[in-house]
Design an enzyme around this catalytic site. Structure first.
Site, short mmCIF file in Angstrom:
data_model
loop_
_atom_site.label_atom_id
_atom_site.label_comp_id
_atom_site.label_asym_id
_atom_site.label_seq_id
_atom_site.Cartn_x
_atom_site.Cartn_y
_atom_site.Cartn_z
N GLU A 269 0.84 -1.21 0.00
CA GLU A 269 0.00 0.00 0.00
C GLU A 269 0.87 1.25 0.00
O GLU A 269 0.54 2.26 -0.62
CB GLU A 269 -0.93 0.03 1.22
CG GLU A 269 -1.89 -1.13 1.32
CD GLU A 269 -2.76 -1.29 0.08
OE1 GLU A 269 -3.12 -0.27 -0.55
OE2 GLU A 269 -3.08 -2.44 -0.27
N TRP A 272 1.88 1.90 -3.45
CA TRP A 272 0.83 2.63 -4.19
C TRP A 272 0.97 4.14 -3.95
O TRP A 272 0.78 4.95 -4.86
CB TRP A 272 -0.57 2.19 -3.72
CG TRP A 272 -1.13 1.02 -4.44
CD1 TRP A 272 -1.24 -0.25 -3.95
CD2 TRP A 272 -1.67 0.97 -5.78
NE1 TRP A 272 -1.82 -1.06 -4.90
CE2 TRP A 272 -2.09 -0.35 -6.03
CE3 TRP A 272 -1.83 1.92 -6.79
CZ2 TRP A 272 -2.67 -0.74 -7.24
CZ3 TRP A 272 -2.40 1.53 -7.99
CH2 TRP A 272 -2.81 0.22 -8.21
N TRP A 300 -21.04 13.04 -19.52
CA TRP A 300 -21.55 12.89 -18.15
C TRP A 300 -22.96 13.43 -18.05
O TRP A 300 -23.30 14.41 -18.75
CB TRP A 300 -20.65 13.65 -17.17
CG TRP A 300 -19.21 13.24 -17.20
CD1 TRP A 300 -18.17 13.97 -17.68
CD2 TRP A 300 -18.66 12.01 -16.73
NE1 TRP A 300 -17.00 13.27 -17.54
CE2 TRP A 300 -17.27 12.05 -16.96
CE3 TRP A 300 -19.19 10.87 -16.14
CZ2 TRP A 300 -16.41 11.01 -16.61
CZ3 TRP A 300 -18.35 9.83 -15.80
CH2 TRP A 300 -16.97 9.91 -16.03
N ASN A 335 -11.02 1.99 2.52
CA ASN A 335 -10.58 1.92 1.11
C ASN A 335 -11.54 1.14 0.22
O ASN A 335 -11.86 1.55 -0.89
CB ASN A 335 -9.19 1.31 1.04
CG ASN A 335 -8.71 1.19 -0.40
OD1 ASN A 335 -8.63 2.19 -1.11
ND2 ASN A 335 -8.44 -0.02 -0.85
N TRP A 353 -16.18 12.19 -12.53
CA TRP A 353 -15.39 11.76 -11.37
C TRP A 353 -14.76 12.94 -10.66
O TRP A 353 -14.48 12.89 -9.46
CB TRP A 353 -14.31 10.75 -11.80
CG TRP A 353 -13.38 11.24 -12.87
CD1 TRP A 353 -13.56 11.14 -14.22
CD2 TRP A 353 -12.13 11.93 -12.70
NE1 TRP A 353 -12.51 11.72 -14.90
CE2 TRP A 353 -11.61 12.21 -13.99
CE3 TRP A 353 -11.40 12.34 -11.58
CZ2 TRP A 353 -10.40 12.88 -14.19
CZ3 TRP A 353 -10.20 13.01 -11.79
CH2 TRP A 353 -9.71 13.27 -13.08
N TRP A 376 -9.56 8.01 -7.75
CA TRP A 376 -10.76 8.37 -8.53
C TRP A 376 -10.62 7.98 -9.99
O TRP A 376 -11.55 7.45 -10.60
CB TRP A 376 -11.06 9.87 -8.40
CG TRP A 376 -11.93 10.09 -7.21
CD1 TRP A 376 -11.54 10.42 -5.94
CD2 TRP A 376 -13.36 9.90 -7.15
NE1 TRP A 376 -12.62 10.46 -5.10
CE2 TRP A 376 -13.75 10.16 -5.81
CE3 TRP A 376 -14.34 9.56 -8.08
CZ2 TRP A 376 -15.08 10.07 -5.40
CZ3 TRP A 376 -15.67 9.47 -7.67
CH2 TRP A 376 -16.03 9.73 -6.34
C1 LIG Z 1 -11.55 7.06 -4.66
C2 LIG Z 1 -10.37 6.95 -3.72
C3 LIG Z 1 -9.86 8.10 -3.12
C4 LIG Z 1 -8.73 8.00 -2.27
N1 LIG Z 1 -8.24 9.16 -1.70
C5 LIG Z 1 -7.12 9.10 -0.92
C6 LIG Z 1 -6.56 10.28 -0.36
O1 LIG Z 1 -7.04 11.41 -0.56
N2 LIG Z 1 -5.46 10.14 0.45
C7 LIG Z 1 -4.90 8.93 0.70
O2 LIG Z 1 -3.90 8.86 1.44
N3 LIG Z 1 -5.40 7.81 0.15
C8 LIG Z 1 -6.49 7.84 -0.64
N4 LIG Z 1 -7.01 6.68 -1.16
C9 LIG Z 1 -6.32 5.40 -0.91
C10 LIG Z 1 -6.82 4.62 0.34
O3 LIG Z 1 -8.20 4.49 0.30
C11 LIG Z 1 -6.43 5.30 1.64
O4 LIG Z 1 -5.05 5.57 1.67
C12 LIG Z 1 -6.76 4.44 2.86
O5 LIG Z 1 -8.10 4.05 2.86
C13 LIG Z 1 -6.47 5.22 4.13
O6 LIG Z 1 -6.80 4.48 5.26
P1 LIG Z 1 -5.68 3.86 6.19
O7 LIG Z 1 -4.76 4.94 6.62
O8 LIG Z 1 -6.37 3.04 7.25
O9 LIG Z 1 -4.92 2.95 5.14
P2 LIG Z 1 -4.18 1.54 5.29
O10 LIG Z 1 -4.99 0.54 4.58
O11 LIG Z 1 -3.79 1.25 6.68
O12 LIG Z 1 -2.88 1.79 4.40
C14 LIG Z 1 -1.71 2.42 4.91
C15 LIG Z 1 -1.34 3.63 4.11
O13 LIG Z 1 -0.98 3.24 2.79
C16 LIG Z 1 -1.34 4.26 1.88
N5 LIG Z 1 -2.34 3.71 0.94
C17 LIG Z 1 -3.18 2.69 1.15
N6 LIG Z 1 -3.90 2.42 0.04
C18 LIG Z 1 -3.50 3.31 -0.89
C19 LIG Z 1 -3.86 3.55 -2.24
N7 LIG Z 1 -4.75 2.80 -2.88
N8 LIG Z 1 -3.26 4.57 -2.89
C20 LIG Z 1 -2.32 5.33 -2.27
N9 LIG Z 1 -1.94 5.15 -0.99
C21 LIG Z 1 -2.52 4.15 -0.32
C22 LIG Z 1 -1.97 5.39 2.70
O14 LIG Z 1 -0.96 6.32 2.99
C23 LIG Z 1 -2.44 4.65 3.93
O15 LIG Z 1 -2.56 5.48 5.06
C24 LIG Z 1 -8.13 6.75 -2.02
C25 LIG Z 1 -8.67 5.61 -2.63
C26 LIG Z 1 -9.77 5.70 -3.47
C27 LIG Z 1 -10.32 4.45 -4.11
#
Ligand SMILES: Cc1cc2nc3c(=O)[nH]c(=O)nc-3n(C[C@H](O)[C@H](O)[C@H](O)COP(=O)(O)OP(=O)(O)OC[C@H]3O[C@@H](n4cnc5c(N)ncnc54)[C@H](O)[C@@H]3O)c2cc1C
Length: 441
Positions: A269, A272, A300, A335, A353, A376
């Site tokens: 993650e 990512w 749209w 997520n 979007w 997004w």
């Molecule tokens: C539509 C959409 C919008 C999102 N907007 C954001 C946003 O504005 N900021 C954001 O940090 N993440 C975003 N994410 C990615 C992800 O959903 C969040 O990082 C995550 O849900 C945050 O919760 P957590 O800290 O418990 O993550 P955990 O699941 O504990 O993951 C640990 C860390 O890994 C990183 N991470 C995890 N998944 C992703 C991912 N898919 N892409 C990039 N980094 C990731 C984040 O820094 C997160 O805090 C988005 C995903 C989607 C589908």
């Protein structure tokens, strides 16, 4: 006037394991004055005057200030247009050099270029360091030197690079790129000063907000079990560290190192996160446009009433509604549910979007331009590595798979299953067909 170095804090609000701060304290020849600027170009755009993120930044600076004050130092906090602030500062201090950590967002890049160019005219060097990510925007590239646009090969190269160099840290051999920058060991090099009269939250035009901020301390079990729990929104199975990574309260290297040993899915993650940061830098058009340009021409529907139902969690699809209500109440959304709600808006409702992206940006505590935009565009099917547009999430099957006992849904949509809960605003099958037809065109 005493000659000084300035360390400019931005999205790295911590004193420990801070790369730029470490270099400033260790390598500059002068005492270091820490600085933070509440940038009016950013905060003036926030509609909510109780935006919890501003309060969070202010509180984090307060913590830094109280630690520094204990040893006769402080952090200087200013508010305004950054260039104007810098112009004033050079009248107040004899600044010999400026250190900071890199910020890769388009606005920040422009701002930093303007300021570093201006400082150069005054003979003041501007040093910037990698701190926000493990690998910088151009450190993980294809063999032909071009940027990756698909995550899986990027992540393989990323891991290969991580493991290509080892370093000794606290007597252990660890990946070189995850080693700590022991900035705090040089804390005696901060500028001695009487405490500054820094602005209060009210002074900068905001009010406090009592929305709870997730803890920066994660139970070790969560990271250990992450691969098994991360997909189920009813479980406390993700770290909720997003806001702390966003503002640099915790070091990304420290957490990457932990997950490198404890759980590779968690590390993935964080890859990512690096990936989307790289994409935003290499393809800055994604800030306003689809990564794949042909998706610019989707017709749209952009129905304002439909958008309102989505925002307020009244779509009649409980997984979508639970997610939106969680977001509106807590500033967080799981997520899995971010993917479902984003897909529903762009595909079932055929709403641009970018409307949803902006709504998330206004609400998410962990809002980060690169990751939000990447998420997004992925969900709308127009981004890098996107699911093909004909793969459309079915909110009901998602619920059956990831919240089969309705625990998450009942937490956020207590009236689900009663007459007070709305009927689905669109029929899944016909919305799916409409989406396929529109995207195809
Ligand atoms: C539509 C959409 C919008 C999102 N907007 C954001 C946003 O504005 N900021 C954001 O940090 N993440 C975003 N994410 C990615 C992800 O959903 C969040 O990082 C995550 O849900 C945050 O919760 P957590 O800290 O418990 O993550 P955990 O699941 O504990 O993951 C640990 C860390 O890994 C990183 N991470 C995890 N998944 C992703 C991912 N898919 N892409 C990039 N980094 C990731 C984040 O820094 C997160 O805090 C988005 C995903 C989607 C589908």
């Amino acid at each position: 006037m005493e000659k000084i170095t300035v360390f400019w804090f931005r999205r790295d609000l911590r004193l420990k394991d801070n790369a730029g701060l470490y270099h400033a304290l260790k390598h500059s020849h002068y005492p270091v004055l820490p600085l933070f600027i509440f940038d009016n170009n950013i905060i003036d755009k926030l509609e909510n005057r109780s935006d919890p993120r501003v309060g969070f930044i202010h509180g984090s600076l307060d913590k830094i200030s109280s630690v520094l004050r204990k040893s006769g130092n402080d952090i200087l906090i200013r508010q305004g247009q950054p260039l104007e602030i810098w112009k004033n500062l050079i009248g107040e201090y004899d600044i010999q050099s400026v250190y900071t950590n890199r910020d890769y967002e388009p606005y920040a890049l422009k701002r930093d270029l303007q300021i570093s160019d201006w400082l150069k005219t005054k003979g003041i060097p501007f040093h910037s360091y990698k701190d926000h990510v493990i690998f910088d925007k151009d450190e993980v590239m294809k063999n032909d030197g071009t940027p990756y646009t698909v995550f899986t090969p990027y992540s393989k190269k990323w891991l290969g690079k991580l493991e290509s160099r080892k370093s000794e840290w606290k007597g252990e051999s660890i990946p070189y790129y995850l080693k700590s920058y022991p900035s705090w060991e040089y804390s005696h090099r901060f500028l001695k000063t009487t405490p500054f009269k820094n602005p209060t939250l009210q002074d900068i035009g905001f009010l406090s907000n009592n929305i709870p901020i997730p803890s920066p301390f994660v139970k070790q079990g969560i990271i250990k079990e992450y691969d098994k729990t991360r997909d189920f929104p009813a479980i406390d199975g993700t770290s909720k560290l997003g806001i702390h990574f966003r503002f640099g309260i915790i070091s990304i290297r420290e957490k990457a190192l932990k997950s490198y040993y404890l759980n590779k899915t968690y590390l993935n993650e964080l890859i990512w996160r690096d990936f989307y940061s790289m994409i935003l830098f290499q393809f800055p058009h994604v800030e306003k446009h689809p990564f794949r340009k042909k998706y610019e021409f989707i017709q749209w529907l952009n129905d304002v009433e439909d958008f309102q139902k989505w925002c307020t969690g009244q779509t009649g699809y409980p997984m979508v509604d639970a997610g939106m209500r969680e977001l509106n109440t807590t500033g967080h959304m799981h997520n899995r549910v971010r993917m479902v709600t984003a897909s529903f808006l762009s595909k079932h409702l055929l709403i641009d979007w970018r409307w949803g992206e902006a709504y998330f940006a206004s609400k998410l505590l962990d809002f980060d331009l690169a990751s939000n935009n990447g998420g997004w565009q992925w969900a709308a099917g127009c981004g890098t590595d996107a699911a093909p547009y004909f793969r459309i999430f079915n909110p009901e099957s998602q619920q059956k798979k990831f919240d089969k006992d309705f625990h998450y849904i009942r937490r956020w949509v207590p009236e689900y299953g009663t007459k007070d809960y709305p009927q689905p605003m669109v029929d899944h099958k016909s919305a799916r067909e409409r989406c396929l037809k529109t995207y195809k065109e």
